[in-house]
Design a protein around this motif. Structure first.
Motif, PDB file in Angstrom:
ATOM      1  N   ALA A 208     -58.894 -61.044 -29.907  1.00 17.01           N
ATOM      2  CA  ALA A 208     -57.815 -60.111 -30.194  1.00 17.01           C
ATOM      3  C   ALA A 208     -56.574 -60.146 -29.229  1.00 17.01           C
ATOM      4  N   GLY A 209     -55.307 -59.961 -29.796  1.00 17.99           N
ATOM      5  CA  GLY A 209     -54.149 -60.202 -28.920  1.00 17.99           C
ATOM      6  C   GLY A 209     -53.083 -59.272 -28.847  1.00 17.99           C
ATOM      7  N   CYS A 210     -52.331 -59.094 -27.700  1.00 19.09           N
ATOM      8  CA  CYS A 210     -51.399 -58.124 -27.410  1.00 19.09           C
ATOM      9  C   CYS A 210     -49.973 -58.373 -27.831  1.00 19.09           C
ATOM     10  N   GLY A 211     -49.497 -59.233 -28.814  1.00 20.90           N
ATOM     11  CA  GLY A 211     -48.147 -59.512 -28.788  1.00 20.90           C
ATOM     12  C   GLY A 211     -47.321 -59.752 -27.620  1.00 20.90           C
ATOM     13  N   GLY A 212     -46.272 -60.368 -27.904  1.00 16.34           N
ATOM     14  CA  GLY A 212     -45.238 -60.479 -26.684  1.00 16.34           C
ATOM     15  C   GLY A 212     -44.772 -62.111 -26.728  1.00 16.34           C
ATOM     16  N   ASP A 213     -43.904 -62.286 -25.878  1.00 16.11           N
ATOM     17  CA  ASP A 213     -43.034 -63.782 -25.825  1.00 16.11           C
ATOM     18  C   ASP A 213     -44.106 -64.588 -25.101  1.00 16.11           C
ATOM     19  N   SER A 214     -44.821 -65.309 -25.869  1.00 19.18           N
ATOM     20  CA  SER A 214     -45.921 -66.107 -25.218  1.00 19.18           C
ATOM     21  C   SER A 214     -45.494 -67.656 -25.519  1.00 19.18           C
ATOM     22  N   ALA A 215     -44.563 -68.084 -26.051  1.00 20.75           N
ATOM     23  CA  ALA A 215     -43.863 -69.379 -26.327  1.00 20.75           C
ATOM     24  C   ALA A 215     -43.993 -70.189 -25.220  1.00 20.75           C
ATOM     25  N   GLY A 216     -44.600 -71.605 -25.407  1.00 19.50           N
ATOM     26  CA  GLY A 216     -44.617 -72.338 -24.251  1.00 19.50           C
ATOM     27  C   GLY A 216     -45.801 -72.186 -23.403  1.00 19.50           C
ATOM     28  N   SER A 217     -46.655 -71.342 -23.216  1.00 20.60           N
ATOM     29  CA  SER A 217     -47.621 -71.154 -22.027  1.00 20.60           C
ATOM     30  C   SER A 217     -48.497 -72.074 -22.122  1.00 20.60           C
ATOM     31  N   GLY A 218     -48.802 -72.797 -23.173  1.00 16.90           N
ATOM     32  CA  GLY A 218     -49.850 -73.874 -22.816  1.00 16.90           C
ATOM     33  C   GLY A 218     -51.040 -73.739 -23.459  1.00 16.90           C
ATOM     34  N   ILE A 219     -51.441 -72.339 -24.205  1.00 14.93           N
ATOM     35  CA  ILE A 219     -52.556 -72.154 -24.831  1.00 14.93           C
ATOM     36  C   ILE A 219     -52.626 -72.294 -26.153  1.00 14.93           C
ATOM     37  N   ALA A 220     -51.434 -72.459 -26.712  1.00 17.32           N
ATOM     38  CA  ALA A 220     -51.173 -72.934 -28.218  1.00 17.32           C
ATOM     39  C   ALA A 220     -52.199 -74.174 -28.660  1.00 17.32           C
ATOM     40  N   GLY A 221     -52.647 -73.897 -29.516  1.00 17.86           N
ATOM     41  CA  GLY A 221     -53.666 -74.986 -30.243  1.00 17.86           C
ATOM     42  C   GLY A 221     -54.830 -74.573 -30.971  1.00 17.86           C
ATOM     43  N   THR A 222     -55.701 -75.621 -31.270  1.00 17.79           N
ATOM     44  CA  THR A 222     -56.965 -75.100 -32.094  1.00 17.79           C
ATOM     45  C   THR A 222     -58.164 -75.404 -31.224  1.00 17.79           C
ATOM     46  N   TYR A 223     -59.035 -74.250 -31.271  1.00 22.24           N
ATOM     47  CA  TYR A 223     -60.234 -74.185 -30.345  1.00 22.24           C
ATOM     48  C   TYR A 223     -61.312 -73.965 -31.586  1.00 22.24           C
ATOM     49  N   THR A 224     -62.580 -74.484 -31.039  1.00 24.71           N
ATOM     50  CA  THR A 224     -63.782 -74.095 -31.838  1.00 24.71           C
ATOM     51  C   THR A 224     -64.664 -73.460 -30.746  1.00 24.71           C
ATOM     52  N   LEU A 225     -65.692 -72.849 -31.328  1.00 24.60           N
ATOM     53  CA  LEU A 225     -66.757 -72.356 -30.785  1.00 24.60           C
ATOM     54  C   LEU A 225     -67.881 -73.346 -30.314  1.00 24.60           C
TER      55      LEU A 225
ATOM     56  N   PRO B 234     -65.592 -55.306 -23.579  1.00 31.89           N
ATOM     57  CA  PRO B 234     -65.914 -55.235 -22.098  1.00 31.89           C
ATOM     58  C   PRO B 234     -67.031 -54.941 -21.388  1.00 31.89           C
ATOM     59  N   ASP B 235     -68.046 -54.528 -22.095  1.00 30.85           N
ATOM     60  CA  ASP B 235     -69.422 -54.115 -21.631  1.00 30.85           C
ATOM     61  C   ASP B 235     -70.385 -55.207 -22.099  1.00 30.85           C
ATOM     62  N   ALA B 236     -69.989 -56.121 -22.652  1.00 32.11           N
ATOM     63  CA  ALA B 236     -70.838 -57.294 -23.128  1.00 32.11           C
ATOM     64  C   ALA B 236     -71.383 -58.002 -21.964  1.00 32.11           C
ATOM     65  N   PRO B 237     -72.522 -58.396 -22.009  1.00 33.69           N
ATOM     66  CA  PRO B 237     -73.434 -59.018 -20.945  1.00 33.69           C
ATOM     67  C   PRO B 237     -73.225 -60.534 -21.048  1.00 33.69           C
ATOM     68  N   PHE B 238     -72.302 -61.061 -21.811  1.00 32.65           N
ATOM     69  CA  PHE B 238     -71.985 -62.495 -21.953  1.00 32.65           C
ATOM     70  C   PHE B 238     -70.663 -62.916 -22.452  1.00 32.65           C
ATOM     71  N   GLU B 239     -70.416 -63.923 -22.383  1.00 30.84           N
ATOM     72  CA  GLU B 239     -68.984 -64.486 -22.539  1.00 30.84           C
ATOM     73  C   GLU B 239     -69.126 -65.495 -23.718  1.00 30.84           C
ATOM     74  N   ILE B 240     -68.160 -65.617 -24.587  1.00 30.03           N
ATOM     75  CA  ILE B 240     -67.947 -66.672 -25.814  1.00 30.03           C
ATOM     76  C   ILE B 240     -67.033 -67.677 -24.969  1.00 30.03           C
ATOM     77  N   THR B 241     -67.445 -69.072 -25.284  1.00 27.69           N
ATOM     78  CA  THR B 241     -66.392 -70.017 -24.772  1.00 27.69           C
ATOM     79  C   THR B 241     -65.659 -70.870 -26.248  1.00 27.69           C
ATOM     80  N   MET B 242     -64.699 -70.932 -26.368  1.00 26.49           N
ATOM     81  CA  MET B 242     -64.073 -71.725 -27.419  1.00 26.49           C
ATOM     82  C   MET B 242     -63.393 -73.028 -26.828  1.00 26.49           C
ATOM     83  N   LYS B 243     -63.963 -74.217 -27.513  1.00 32.23           N
ATOM     84  CA  LYS B 243     -63.376 -75.584 -26.741  1.00 32.23           C
ATOM     85  C   LYS B 243     -61.898 -75.987 -27.518  1.00 32.23           C
ATOM     86  N   ARG B 244     -61.065 -76.306 -26.656  1.00 29.88           N
ATOM     87  CA  ARG B 244     -60.069 -76.939 -27.220  1.00 29.88           C
ATOM     88  C   ARG B 244     -60.066 -78.076 -28.241  1.00 29.88           C
ATOM     89  N   LYS B 245     -59.621 -78.321 -29.114  1.00 31.40           N
ATOM     90  CA  LYS B 245     -60.067 -79.405 -30.206  1.00 31.40           C
ATOM     91  C   LYS B 245     -59.150 -80.314 -29.806  1.00 31.40           C
TER      92      LYS B 245
END
Length: 157
Positions: free
Chosen positions: A17-34, A146-157
């Motif tokens: 989930a994301g909080c809008g803003g000027d994020s262009a060119g940050s380097g995270i743009a792309g496609t990720y898979t579980l 925030p209280d989840a006892p685990f993290e989810i990882t998304m791999k860049r395609k």
């Protein structure tokens, strides 16, 4: 077991989930898979932890049967996250033949990346909480809550 799978799908659905803003060119743009292997191992570990003392009372073959069922269900889960340079994202998650499509915004301030879900399956999602995402080795990781006892990882395609 079904409740745990539905909960996992729900957590996965709100996770990106994301909080809008000027994020262009940050380097995270792309496609990720579980990262399905990591996700399955994490869910198995959580299942065993939740069972606690009950583990000692289960016959070994029943425990292995439960693990195999969980691996089969979790191993079939898929998620694709498309992060766009314009500060928006779309995430499509499929678990147990149920598809969930989330859209939202994201922003990056320094090393902190925040996602905020705006819609779920085309309907406004007004109670979504911001999710902080960590970028490491080109992949994205986050706690779906925030209280989840685990993290989810998304791999860049």
């Amino acid at each position: 077991m079904r409740q745990a799978l539905v909960l996992t799908l729900a957590l996965l659905a709100i996770a990106v989930a994301g909080c809008g803003g000027d994020s262009a060119g940050s380097g995270i743009a792309g496609t990720y898979t579980l990262d399905t292997d990591d996700f399955t191992a994490t869910m198995e570990k959580m299942m065993l932890e939740q069972m606690g003392p009950m583990l000692d009372q289960l016959p070994p073959e029943k425990l292995e049967e439960m693990k195999a069922e969980m691996r089969a269900n979790m191993g079939n889960a898929t998620a694709e996250l498309v992060v766009k340079d314009d500060g928006t994202y779309t995430m499509t998650a499929v678990m147990q033949s149920e598809t969930n499509i989330d859209e939202g915004t994201w922003k990056q301030e320094g090393d902190v990346i925040t996602f905020l879900q705006k819609t779920e399956n085309g309907k406004p999602k007004e109670d979504a909480k911001p999710i902080t995402v960590t970028q490491k080795d080109g992949n994205l990781s986050f706690k779906p809550d925030p209280d989840a006892p685990f993290e989810i990882t998304m791999k860049r395609k």
